[in-house]
Design a protein around this motif. Structure first.
Motif, mmCIF file in Angstrom:
data_model
loop_
_atom_site.group_PDB
_atom_site.id
_atom_site.type_symbol
_atom_site.label_atom_id
_atom_site.label_comp_id
_atom_site.label_asym_id
_atom_site.label_seq_id
_atom_site.Cartn_x
_atom_site.Cartn_y
_atom_site.Cartn_z
ATOM 1 N N GLN A 125 0.821 -1.243 0.076
ATOM 2 C CA GLN A 125 0.087 -0.086 0.009
ATOM 3 C C GLN A 125 0.882 1.211 0.063
ATOM 4 N N HIS A 126 2.045 1.100 0.801
ATOM 5 C CA HIS A 126 2.879 2.342 0.727
ATOM 6 C C HIS A 126 3.313 2.279 -0.971
ATOM 7 N N LYS A 128 1.959 1.425 -3.607
ATOM 8 C CA LYS A 128 0.743 1.790 -4.476
ATOM 9 C C LYS A 128 0.374 3.383 -4.239
ATOM 10 N N GLY A 129 0.654 3.805 -3.170
ATOM 11 C CA GLY A 129 0.399 5.380 -2.884
ATOM 12 C C GLY A 129 1.566 6.129 -3.668
ATOM 13 N N THR A 157 -6.841 5.735 -2.720
ATOM 14 C CA THR A 157 -7.709 4.854 -1.941
ATOM 15 C C THR A 157 -7.098 3.569 -1.528
ATOM 16 N N PHE A 158 -6.685 3.625 0.008
ATOM 17 C CA PHE A 158 -5.692 2.343 0.434
ATOM 18 C C PHE A 158 -6.815 1.145 0.357
ATOM 19 N N ASP A 159 -6.552 0.007 -0.183
ATOM 20 C CA ASP A 159 -7.062 -1.008 -0.103
ATOM 21 C C ASP A 159 -7.545 -1.574 1.292
ATOM 22 N N THR A 162 -3.921 1.001 6.631
ATOM 23 C CA THR A 162 -2.723 0.939 7.252
ATOM 24 C C THR A 162 -2.071 2.088 7.919
ATOM 25 N N GLY A 165 1.384 3.221 6.412
ATOM 26 C CA GLY A 165 1.299 3.358 5.017
ATOM 27 C C GLY A 165 0.475 4.942 4.806
ATOM 28 N N THR A 166 -0.476 5.391 5.469
ATOM 29 C CA THR A 166 -1.163 6.552 5.706
ATOM 30 C C THR A 166 -0.256 7.693 6.030
ATOM 31 N N LEU A 182 -6.178 11.382 0.570
ATOM 32 C CA LEU A 182 -6.224 9.801 1.023
ATOM 33 C C LEU A 182 -7.571 9.645 1.363
#
Ligand code: EPZ
Length: 424
Positions: A125-126, A128-129, A157-159, A162, A165-166, A182
């Motif tokens: 997720q990190h 992906k962002g 949009t985080f899956d 996290t 990750g945020t 976000l």
């Protein structure tokens, strides 16, 4: 390696003070890479993980001056772009340097953290962002390589929810071109603390603490000067220490508003809370009532207090069901609790704890940070002596916890034990 020897079976009565939050301090230290200035963090806990993050920042060229409770981090010459495996393998929070490195200098290389005791803990997720913001990501030789001329604001949009990750993407977005939104962002208080510190340095972050966070990029940030929030997980751990020993602790610096789900469950279990000018008084007079818990993202019941709550429920007058939903392997404290006489049945990520009248001291082994805290609580409640080995896990996230407990009336001593060398 050290071990703790606890003479348990007596109520804890006294006063403890909560230190600054580990999980706020680590992202705040990484955020200093964004400013290129001389940053100051106060109320910093003296923890192994803080030392590891300081070593990482020095590796990247920052000048880090450590004084009791305070860090001065000068990142004017922090042009480094590689977080080496030797450091990352001991602390997965090292990945928090990636977003700031790429945002500040257009490139960053971080060793993939690898799994840890409690689970695989990927960083997809990190990545992906960062990709959404225009980063080119390459994976080679166990390292993540991220490059971007200048990050661009994006809708992400985080899956899944996290925390780091945020935090990582929020930090990167402060210097991106344009607006980043976000969604499905983590709402933890530590995310809010980070946003407050960054806004104090000129960032433009709105909505931290909600599931939608908006960041308008700026060309540069001033210096961070921030006092770290108190550690809500340490506060929750001390609340449960009062409960499991049927004692009374005055907890200074505890912020109940950060623990609403936990306090509700502890009140249901029969613990009493009283806010006084001297601090939060938490007490228990009898065996806890059985209370079931399912861990979840904030504001749900925190996974970081699941093991400690289980220690409390081992002495409940009934049966409690504890379900871990965040990490796939965070019940390793169960076999150790059984060695102390607890009756616990596990199936998948769910444990059924059947309360017993008392626990009996025995040698046990810490497996991860919060499991070691759980064993300390159980050892404090158990009659006789409990030896907890591998307490370096504990020292990662609790500042001088043995000293704090001794000041609250516990009989605890630390001994060195021969072992295969200190694991860092
Ligand atoms: C933070 O870890 C905390 N650490 C953890 O505290 C805490 O347990 C965790 O959040 C959950 O609250 C710090 O803040 C330094 P996640 P983090 O990303 O950010 C999966 C402690 O004891 N996931 O919120 O690493 C992941 O595997 C530590 O103080 C992905 O699949 O946790 C986990 O199952 C332990 N892909 C879940 O999401 C990703 O890219 C939540 O992880 C990221 C996460």
């Amino acid at each position: 390696m050290d071990k703790l020897i606890i003479e348990g079976g007596r109520p804890l009565v006294g006063r403890v003070r909560v230190s600054g939050a580990k999980n706020a301090t680590l992202p705040l230290m990484a955020a200093c890479l964004l400013t290129g200035g001389r940053n100051r963090l106060r109320n910093v806990p003296n923890l192994r993980d803080v030392g590891t993050m300081a070593a990482l920042l020095r590796e990247l060229g920052a000048h880090v001056d450590e004084r009791p409770g305070e860090l001065t981090i000068d990142t004017a010459r922090a042009e480094g772009d590689e977080c080496p495996y030797e450091l990352v393998k001991t602390m997965r929070a090292s990945v928090l340097a990636l977003g700031p490195m790429v945002a500040r200098s257009g490139r960053g290389r971080v060793s993939l953290p690898g799994g840890c005791a409690i689970g695989e803990r990927p960083i997809d997720q990190h990545l992906k962002g960062l990709e959404a913001m225009g980063c080119r990501i390459e994976l080679e030789g166990g390292y993540v390589q991220a490059r971007a001329k200048r990050l661009k604001g994006a809708e992400i949009t985080f899956d899944l929810i996290t925390v780091t990750g945020t935090e990582n993407i929020m930090m990167a977005a402060t210097l991106a071109q344009g607006r980043t939104v976000l969604r499905n962002a983590a709402r933890e208080p530590e995310v809010v603390d980070l946003a407050q510190a960054l806004n104090g340095a000129g960032a433009r972050i709105e909505g931290a603490g909600d599931s939608i966070v908006t960041i308008d990029g700026v060309d540069g940030l001033g210096s961070i000067d921030h006092a770290v929030m108190p550690d809500r997980i340490e506060a929750g751990t001390f609340m449960m220490a009062a409960g499991v020993t049927r004692g009374e602790l005055t907890i200074e610096n505890a912020q109940m508003e950060h623990l609403t789900a936990v306090v509700a469950k502890l009140k249901e279990a029969g613990l009493r809370f009283q806010q006084t000018p001297k601090g939060l008084v938490v007490s228990a007079r009898r065996a806890p009532r059985p209370v079931s818990v399912i861990t979840g993202p904030y504001p749900g019941f925190p996974t970081d207090l699941q093991a400690q709550f289980m220690a409390l429920m081992t002495l409940c007058n009934g049966s409690a069901v504890i379900q871990e939903t965040i990490f796939e392997n965070r019940l390793m404290h169960v076999p150790e609790l059984r060695r102390l006489g607890a009756e616990i049945e596990c199936g998948g990520n769910t444990a059924v704890v059947k309360g017993v009248r008392k626990l009996s001291g025995a040698p046990v082994m810490a497996t991860d940070l919060r499991a070691s805290a759980c064993l300390v609580l159980a050892g404090l409640a158990a009659g006789g002596q409990t030896h907890i080995s591998r307490v370096y896990h504990l020292d990662r996230g609790y500042e001088r916890i043995d000293q704090k407990l001794i000041n609250a009336g516990a009989t605890v001593r630390r001994e060195s034990e021969p072992g295969p060398g200190k694991a860092h």
